[in-house]
Design a protein around this motif. Structure first.
Motif, short mmCIF file in Angstrom:
data_model
loop_
_atom_site.label_atom_id
_atom_site.label_comp_id
_atom_site.label_asym_id
_atom_site.label_seq_id
_atom_site.Cartn_x
_atom_site.Cartn_y
_atom_site.Cartn_z
N ILE A 242 0.91 -1.28 -0.14
CA ILE A 242 0.12 -0.03 -0.09
C ILE A 242 0.73 1.31 0.19
N THR A 243 0.77 2.23 -0.79
CA THR A 243 1.46 3.31 -1.01
C THR A 243 0.38 4.48 -0.58
N MET A 244 0.90 5.50 -0.02
CA MET A 244 -0.20 6.59 0.83
C MET A 244 0.38 7.79 0.40
N HIS A 245 -0.64 8.60 -0.19
CA HIS A 245 -0.84 10.05 -0.02
C HIS A 245 -1.13 10.47 1.13
N ALA A 246 -0.24 11.03 2.05
CA ALA A 246 -0.69 11.04 3.64
C ALA A 246 -0.79 12.65 3.95
N GLU A 247 -1.63 13.27 3.47
CA GLU A 247 -1.86 14.54 3.89
C GLU A 247 -3.18 14.44 4.36
N ILE A 248 -3.74 15.02 5.31
CA ILE A 248 -5.06 14.85 5.98
C ILE A 248 -5.77 15.94 5.11
N GLY A 249 -6.69 15.64 4.50
CA GLY A 249 -7.33 16.44 3.49
C GLY A 249 -8.71 17.29 3.95
N LEU A 250 -9.15 16.61 4.96
CA LEU A 250 -10.55 17.22 5.55
C LEU A 250 -10.25 18.66 6.24
N PRO A 251 -9.31 18.88 7.13
CA PRO A 251 -9.04 20.17 7.53
C PRO A 251 -8.56 20.99 6.47
N ILE A 252 -7.66 20.60 5.45
CA ILE A 252 -7.05 21.12 4.71
C ILE A 252 -8.23 21.88 3.84
N ASP A 253 -9.37 21.12 3.29
CA ASP A 253 -10.41 21.69 2.75
C ASP A 253 -10.92 22.92 3.49
N VAL A 254 -11.01 22.70 4.66
CA VAL A 254 -11.56 23.82 5.44
C VAL A 254 -10.60 25.34 5.54
N MET A 255 -9.38 24.90 5.58
CA MET A 255 -8.50 25.93 5.47
C MET A 255 -8.35 26.70 3.86
N ARG B 253 -2.02 24.22 3.03
CA ARG B 253 -1.68 22.81 3.14
C ARG B 253 -0.37 22.74 3.84
N PRO B 254 -0.49 22.92 5.23
CA PRO B 254 0.76 23.13 5.98
C PRO B 254 1.69 21.96 6.22
N GLU B 255 2.73 21.89 6.69
CA GLU B 255 3.37 20.44 7.01
C GLU B 255 2.86 19.72 7.97
N VAL B 256 2.41 20.46 8.92
CA VAL B 256 1.69 19.28 10.00
C VAL B 256 0.77 18.67 9.42
N ALA B 257 -0.15 18.88 8.20
CA ALA B 257 -1.01 17.96 7.62
C ALA B 257 -0.39 16.91 7.12
N GLU B 258 0.59 16.92 6.73
CA GLU B 258 1.36 15.83 6.08
C GLU B 258 2.16 15.12 7.29
N ALA B 259 2.62 15.66 7.92
CA ALA B 259 3.28 14.80 9.07
C ALA B 259 2.12 14.09 9.92
N THR B 260 1.19 14.72 10.00
CA THR B 260 0.14 13.89 10.81
C THR B 260 -0.50 12.88 10.05
N GLY B 261 -0.68 12.83 8.80
CA GLY B 261 -0.87 11.83 7.84
C GLY B 261 0.05 10.86 7.75
N THR B 262 1.12 11.07 7.62
CA THR B 262 2.27 10.22 7.56
C THR B 262 2.36 9.41 8.94
N GLU B 263 2.12 9.77 10.01
CA GLU B 263 2.26 9.30 11.40
C GLU B 263 0.80 8.34 11.34
N ARG B 264 -0.14 8.73 10.80
CA ARG B 264 -1.11 7.98 10.94
C ARG B 264 -1.33 6.77 9.99
N ALA B 265 -0.80 7.02 8.76
CA ALA B 265 -0.50 5.82 8.08
C ALA B 265 0.30 4.86 8.40
N ILE B 266 1.46 5.35 9.11
CA ILE B 266 2.41 4.36 9.66
C ILE B 266 1.69 3.60 10.76
N ALA B 267 0.73 4.06 11.60
CA ALA B 267 0.13 3.48 12.67
C ALA B 267 -0.80 2.37 12.11
#
Ligand SMILES: [Zn+2]
Length: 469
Positions: free
Chosen positions: A181-194, A213-227
């Protein structure tokens, strides 16, 4: 027909040595001490003073991708020819399962786009926009056909986004099948609100693509995908990692012994948020020029470059692919004038990857061997092509680049072959370029000119194996 590449310095991911490379029936047939006579060569290429490397593998391209009401400007014909000019001899593109439809239909659509067109070999990843009983069942058939990796998105709500439960189910199924599985790991729901908030405040210029689309959105997505992958007990691969904090999540996971992999792209190593700001008001096309630099994840502030280079050196990052997805400034990027969220996301890059990374070799950021590893060997291993692709060894496909480390090239829309009306690197001088490119033993590029007998349709579908690291 036997071909001899003589006197060059062969570079693989592990070794550097002077040798003659013999090619027969599309395969490497011998690597021998210079001058060793093995019979008659029908064609001889003098590689003295040059490097002989395995052809590049770009495992992230989007030929003819429909996006935001338009379609990426390179198709499998123009895009693969451009790739070859830049020393890439295999691409892995993304077929898309449309919501409500089967993966089979998506794969057939991409076979139809590529057949009779691709000039170099190609494979497909499958984008899963739904992990439901139907698509989960289809995964086995996909794997049997050589589609052994599946991409899922945490971003683009309503289009590509899948929730954690679907991702988790697909990961479990992938684990059973030996797929990745390969992941695009930005969390898009809050991004859309921004994005909506910025537009409501009249912030419409291209730079707001990055600021929403701040860095934290990618860091959090990455952490979640890894989890999720850790819970499922499977490997996971992050596509287009762009920033320091996401890289730290990957490094931390690898330090804990997880099979976490990540790619970055040249645009995150060589371009920055400054490019997205365009020109100062009144100069050129002003801030609109930044539209040419809109890609996702967005370009980051310059200080990220050092972190990504370090990640490549210390193996926290394994691959550099391009996310090649070009849109012309005219008529295509134009769709987002006055609304940055409507600018088609993507940049041209399939042709310039090796040129740019060679600058990293020249600057001492990466070694020659590491250059080969991140551009060819590692993607071949991770995506089930190694042995056939990704190295120079007896029996491997003769996908070979003779790389002239002295020849200069100025990158620009008129010197490159991608079908797009601008270059993000316009005017950048690079030193080091392919003098010869061979695909399965056929000399297809010589001195930046296509010399292959056949062009459209000579590329073959590459059936990939399961995950085996
Ligand atoms: Zn992509």
């Amino acid at each position: 027909m036997a071909t001899l590449i003589k006197g060059g310095t062969v570079v693989t991911a592990s070794d550097t040595f002077v040798a003659d490379v013999w090619i027969d029936k599309g395969k490497v047939s011998a690597l021998v001490a210079p001058g060793t006579q093995l019979g008659h060569a029908d064609q001889t290429i003098d590689a003295t003073g040059q490097y002989v490397i395995p052809g590049g593998i770009d495992c992230h391209t989007h030929m003819s991708l429909p996006f935001g009401g338009t379609t990426a400007s390179d198709d499998f014909d123009t895009g693969t020819v451009a790739a070859a000019h830049g020393g890439t001899t295999t691409i892995v593109d993304f077929a898309i399962q449309s919501k409500g439809s089967s993966m089979r239909a998506g794969l057939d659509a991409w076979f139809a786009k590529s057949e009779g067109k691709a000039a170099i070999d190609y494979g497909f990843h499958m984008i899963m926009t739904e992990a439901n009983p139907g698509t989960l069942a289809e995964m086995a058939a996909m794997v049997r056909e050589g589609i052994t990796s599946f991409k899922m998105f945490m971003a683009y709500p309503g289009v590509f986004l899948v929730d954690d439960q679907q991702i988790f189910r697909a990961m479990q199924r992938a684990g059973e099948l030996g797929a990745l599985i390969t992941m695009h790991a930005e969390i898009g729901l809050p991004i859309d609100v921004m994005v909506q908030k910025a537009l409501a405040e009249g912030k419409t210029a291209p730079i707001y693509h990055a600021l929403t689309r701040p860095e934290v959105a990618e860091a959090t997505g990455t952490e979640r995908a890894i989890a999720l992958a850790e819970m499922a007990g499977v490997p996971v691969y992050m596509v287009h990692l762009s920033a320091q904090r996401a890289l730290e999540r990957v490094a931390e996971a690898r330090d804990r012994g997880l099979a976490t992999f990540a790619e970055t792209c040249p645009q995150y190593l060589f371009l920055s948020e400054d490019d997205l700001r365009g020109d100062p008001p009144g100069v050129g096309d002003g801030e609109w020029k930044g539209a040419g630099y809109v890609c996702t994840p967005p370009l980051r502030p310059k200080h990220h470059h050092d972190h990504l280079w370090r990640g490549l050196r210390n193996y926290d990052l394994q691959v550099v692919a391009t996310d090649h997805c070009p849109f012309c400034m005219k008529d295509q990027k134009e769709l987002g004038r006055g609304d940055f969220s409507k600018i088609p996301n993507g940049m041209p890059g399939v042709e310039t990857r090796l040129h740019l990374l060679w600058e990293g070799v020249r600057a001492g950021q990466i070694s020659l061997n590491r250059f080969v590893e991140i551009t060819s060997t590692a993607p071949a291993k991770i995506f089930g092509m190694y042995g056939k692709k990704g190295t120079l060894a007896v029996g491997a496909d003769a996908d070979v680049v003779v790389w002239d480390p002295k020849r200069e090239k100025v990158l620009g829309k008129d010197t490159l072959h991608m079908r797009v009306d601008y270059s993000p690197y316009e005017g950048r001088k690079v030193i080091g370029t392919p003098s010869h490119v061979l695909s399965r033993g056929d000399l297809i590029i010589k001195d930046d000119v296509w010399v292959g007998k056949q062009k459209q349709g000579r590329g073959q579908f590459c059936k990939r194996g399961t995950f085996g690291l």
